[in-house]
Design an enzyme around this catalytic site. Sequence first.
Site, short mmCIF file in Angstrom:
data_model
loop_
_atom_site.label_atom_id
_atom_site.label_comp_id
_atom_site.label_asym_id
_atom_site.label_seq_id
_atom_site.Cartn_x
_atom_site.Cartn_y
_atom_site.Cartn_z
N ARG A 45 -70.23 -29.11 28.95
CA ARG A 45 -68.96 -28.46 29.28
C ARG A 45 -68.26 -28.05 28.00
O ARG A 45 -68.01 -28.85 27.11
CB ARG A 45 -68.07 -29.42 30.08
N GLY A 64 -53.95 -47.16 36.46
CA GLY A 64 -54.88 -47.73 35.48
C GLY A 64 -56.26 -47.11 35.62
O GLY A 64 -56.49 -46.26 36.48
N GLN A 67 -62.51 -47.26 36.66
CA GLN A 67 -63.88 -47.37 36.17
C GLN A 67 -63.92 -47.13 34.66
O GLN A 67 -63.36 -46.15 34.17
CB GLN A 67 -64.75 -46.33 36.87
N GLU A 85 -66.00 -38.49 29.84
CA GLU A 85 -65.22 -37.79 28.81
C GLU A 85 -63.86 -37.32 29.33
O GLU A 85 -62.89 -37.30 28.58
CB GLU A 85 -66.01 -36.60 28.24
N ARG A 86 -63.78 -36.95 30.60
CA ARG A 86 -62.49 -36.53 31.15
C ARG A 86 -61.49 -37.69 31.12
O ARG A 86 -60.32 -37.52 30.77
CB ARG A 86 -62.65 -36.00 32.57
N ARG A 87 -61.96 -38.89 31.47
CA ARG A 87 -61.10 -40.07 31.42
C ARG A 87 -60.67 -40.35 29.98
O ARG A 87 -59.52 -40.71 29.72
CB ARG A 87 -61.84 -41.28 31.99
N GLU A 118 -74.96 -35.33 35.02
CA GLU A 118 -73.64 -35.73 35.53
C GLU A 118 -72.78 -34.51 35.80
O GLU A 118 -72.14 -34.39 36.84
CB GLU A 118 -72.94 -36.64 34.52
N ASN A 119 -72.77 -33.58 34.86
CA ASN A 119 -71.95 -32.38 35.02
C ASN A 119 -72.52 -31.44 36.06
O ASN A 119 -71.77 -30.78 36.79
CB ASN A 119 -71.81 -31.67 33.67
N ARG A 122 -71.45 -32.55 39.44
CA ARG A 122 -70.04 -32.31 39.75
C ARG A 122 -69.79 -30.88 40.22
O ARG A 122 -68.80 -30.60 40.86
CB ARG A 122 -69.17 -32.57 38.51
#
Length: 283
Positions: A45, A64, A67, A85-87, A118-119, A122
């Site tokens: 991305r 919070g 994960q 990475e977004r987190r 993973e991407n 999504r």
Amino acid sequence: MKHPFSRLFGLGEKELPIEKEMVDERDEIKKIPVSHIIPNRFQPRTIFDETKIEELARTIHTHGIIQPIVVRESDENQYEIIAGERRFRAIQLLGWDEVPAIIKNLSDTETASIALIENLQREELTPIEEAMAYGKLLEMHNLTQEALAQRLGKGQSTVANKLRLLKLPEEIQEAILQKKITERHARALIPLKDPEKQIQVMNLIIEKGLNVKQAEEQVVKLLTVVEKPKSKRRAISKDMRIAVNTIRQSLSMVSDSGITLDSEEEEFEEYYQFTIKIPKKKS
């Protein structure tokens, strides 16, 4: 729990889980300084939606982190993100000093595969990012397009169409990334072959707001234009000029003698042609 991609991509019995499947109950969650974490170098991305990152940051601030992110040890005292990475970006936005993480011991190939898959799962990648992800998976695992399509559960034509986008000029790929044109617009440009013409039609699509059908019509127009071949006149040598002038003078002398001539002179790329007709006298 073994992730199916561990076998699909020939990575042995090591886990290749995505998100929740990546975390084992026996894994230890550690607090790692945010300053010691670096992004995944294999992250497909290239554009992150800042609005969604802000929304995620508000959720994390309220509830919070449900994960932890997953990382691997990189250089000394540094950790590279494998998943989440977004987190991580949301946590940076919140200004937190530490982030809960699970440390995994994975190779470059495994790390890259996880990031790409993973991407892809999504379905939030742009068509160009998705095409680049397919290309990297093909290269890393030495697969054919057909084999990759089977292992990802996609049609071969889907994979092939995405990969064709990578043959377009960078300006067009960037326009897709920025969502100035759609994937279907871009695919309509492929038959043109000529990069300059492809960019020309792309600019027209953006300026005029053309839909896909109108873009295809523009492409057809350009493909059906038949350019007249330009005649290439070669420089005439001195000897050639002398020869041509001699023939002309000879024909003129014959005409001056009272003999009727019908002559025609033509110039071609490779030669001069004289056609001479001398009518027979009636007996």
